[in-house]
Design a protein around this motif. Structure first.
Motif, PDB file in Angstrom:
ATOM      1  N   LYS A   7       0.825  -1.213   0.000  1.00 43.51           N
ATOM      2  CA  LYS A   7       0.000   0.000   0.000  1.00 43.51           C
ATOM      3  C   LYS A   7       0.855   1.256   0.000  1.00 43.51           C
ATOM      4  O   LYS A   7       0.571   2.225  -0.716  1.00 43.51           O
ATOM      5  CB  LYS A   7      -0.938  -0.006   1.214  1.00 43.51           C
ATOM      6  CG  LYS A   7      -1.827   1.224   1.304  1.00 43.51           C
ATOM      7  CD  LYS A   7      -2.740   1.158   2.523  1.00 43.51           C
ATOM      8  CE  LYS A   7      -3.600   2.399   2.633  1.00 43.51           C
ATOM      9  NZ  LYS A   7      -4.492   2.349   3.828  1.00 43.51           N
ATOM     10  N   TYR A   8       1.895   1.261   0.822  1.00 43.00           N
ATOM     11  CA  TYR A   8       2.745   2.449   0.956  1.00 43.00           C
ATOM     12  C   TYR A   8       4.045   2.346   0.151  1.00 43.00           C
ATOM     13  O   TYR A   8       4.939   3.161   0.313  1.00 43.00           O
ATOM     14  CB  TYR A   8       3.063   2.688   2.436  1.00 43.00           C
ATOM     15  CG  TYR A   8       1.841   3.048   3.245  1.00 43.00           C
ATOM     16  CD1 TYR A   8       1.284   4.318   3.188  1.00 43.00           C
ATOM     17  CD2 TYR A   8       1.212   2.094   4.056  1.00 43.00           C
ATOM     18  CE1 TYR A   8       0.153   4.647   3.922  1.00 43.00           C
ATOM     19  CE2 TYR A   8       0.085   2.410   4.795  1.00 43.00           C
ATOM     20  CZ  TYR A   8      -0.446   3.680   4.723  1.00 43.00           C
ATOM     21  OH  TYR A   8      -1.572   3.996   5.451  1.00 43.00           O
ATOM     22  N   GLU A   9       4.100   1.324  -0.733  1.00 45.52           N
ATOM     23  CA  GLU A   9       5.264   1.136  -1.606  1.00 45.52           C
ATOM     24  C   GLU A   9       6.577   1.207  -0.813  1.00 45.52           C
ATOM     25  O   GLU A   9       7.505   1.929  -1.163  1.00 45.52           O
ATOM     26  CB  GLU A   9       5.259   2.179  -2.724  1.00 45.52           C
ATOM     27  CG  GLU A   9       4.034   2.070  -3.617  1.00 45.52           C
ATOM     28  CD  GLU A   9       4.074   3.041  -4.783  1.00 45.52           C
ATOM     29  OE1 GLU A   9       5.037   3.836  -4.875  1.00 45.52           O
ATOM     30  OE2 GLU A   9       3.154   3.008  -5.608  1.00 45.52           O
ATOM     31  N   LEU A  10       6.621   0.440   0.261  1.00 50.11           N
ATOM     32  CA  LEU A  10       7.784   0.477   1.146  1.00 50.11           C
ATOM     33  C   LEU A  10       9.039  -0.096   0.499  1.00 50.11           C
ATOM     34  O   LEU A  10      10.157   0.226   0.918  1.00 50.11           O
ATOM     35  CB  LEU A  10       7.470  -0.267   2.449  1.00 50.11           C
ATOM     36  CG  LEU A  10       6.383   0.389   3.322  1.00 50.11           C
ATOM     37  CD1 LEU A  10       6.181  -0.400   4.612  1.00 50.11           C
ATOM     38  CD2 LEU A  10       6.746   1.827   3.649  1.00 50.11           C
ATOM     39  N   ARG A  11       8.853  -0.926  -0.524  1.00 45.96           N
ATOM     40  CA  ARG A  11      10.023  -1.422  -1.250  1.00 45.96           C
ATOM     41  C   ARG A  11      10.779  -0.247  -1.884  1.00 45.96           C
ATOM     42  O   ARG A  11      12.012  -0.180  -1.838  1.00 45.96           O
ATOM     43  CB  ARG A  11       9.611  -2.414  -2.335  1.00 45.96           C
ATOM     44  CG  ARG A  11      10.799  -3.019  -3.082  1.00 45.96           C
ATOM     45  CD  ARG A  11      10.322  -3.825  -4.292  1.00 45.96           C
ATOM     46  NE  ARG A  11       9.467  -4.918  -3.896  1.00 45.96           N
ATOM     47  CZ  ARG A  11       9.900  -6.110  -3.524  1.00 45.96           C
ATOM     48  NH1 ARG A  11      11.200  -6.360  -3.493  1.00 45.96           N
ATOM     49  NH2 ARG A  11       9.051  -7.061  -3.198  1.00 45.96           N
TER      50      ARG A  11
END
Length: 227
Positions: A196-200
């Protein structure tokens, strides 16, 4: 020739290679310091990432004969993390003058190794990243960096030493490893939040920031300023 899709998805690997090149070209500045083996760690990081990518992407490249585990590459990251953290614990123990701080760093190293050992009881290191142990080791490294700066104050030295390679390395480590464990644990325990928060992407940006600071330190650093 590398495809554009590979470069787009793995751009952070490029900065590993650039950092390695600069670390070698500026090696005479720190060849006899506590960071004399740092280029080896950077090279190890780069080739470890390349190997991890190959195992993850190609079924014919695998550590396991069982097809079920053909794309499992966590074992190389678990081994890498232990070596990486131990290297920096050793570096900070060398650089710090305060004897109590030196003992705390030794204790930190022992706790880190115990965390990995205990994690193997609950997680298979061949199948998954030992992320809890990694988080503990990361924050212990941050603790060691803080001790390093506290020791500077006790030695009545300036905290900001723009020509000291170790200053930039320490800033890079404290920025990255203060945040990295949180993102990493979320990635393994709450995949919905991870996506969801594109933590990658956030993680890769942090990698670029950390290694950019390493590069800046190699270029800006002076041999006599290292301490």
């Amino acid at each position: 020739m590398l495809s554009m899709s590979f470069i787009k998805d793995n751009y952070y690997m490029i900065i590993y290679a650039v950092t390695l090149f600069i670390s070698l070209t500026t090696y005479k500045k720190y060849y006899d310091t506590a960071l004399k083996y740092f280029p080896i760690i950077i090279a190890y990081t780069f080739f470890n990432e390349v190997l991890g990518y190959l195992v993850r992407t190609y079924d014919e490249i695998s550590f396991f004969q069982n097809v079920k585990y053909s794309n499992f590459n966590d074992v190389i990251y678990n081994i890498y993390a232990i070596i990486f953290f131990c290297f920096f614990y050793f570096v900070y123990r060398q650089l710090i003058h305060n004897r109590s701080y030196k003992k705390w760093i030794i204790i930190s190293a022992i706790i880190s190794l115990l965390a990995y050992l205990i994690s193997t009881i609950f997680q298979n290191p061949l199948e998954t990243n030992l992320y809890y142990a990694l988080a503990i080791s990361s924050w212990l490294l941050v603790f060691c960096v803080i001790l390093y700066f506290k020791d500077k104050v006790q030695q009545q030295e300036d905290l900001i030493q723009k020509h000291n390679l170790m200053f930039w390395v320490s800033i890079a480590l404290i920025i990255f490893y203060s945040v990295f464990p949180v993102i990493y644990v979320i990635g393994y325990t709450d995949y919905d939040t991870w996506t969801k928060y594109e933590l990658r992407s956030v993680l890769r940006v942090l990698i670029v920031i950390m290694y950019s600071l390493f590069i800046f330190g190699f270029i800006k650093g002076r041999r006599l300023a290292f301490r």
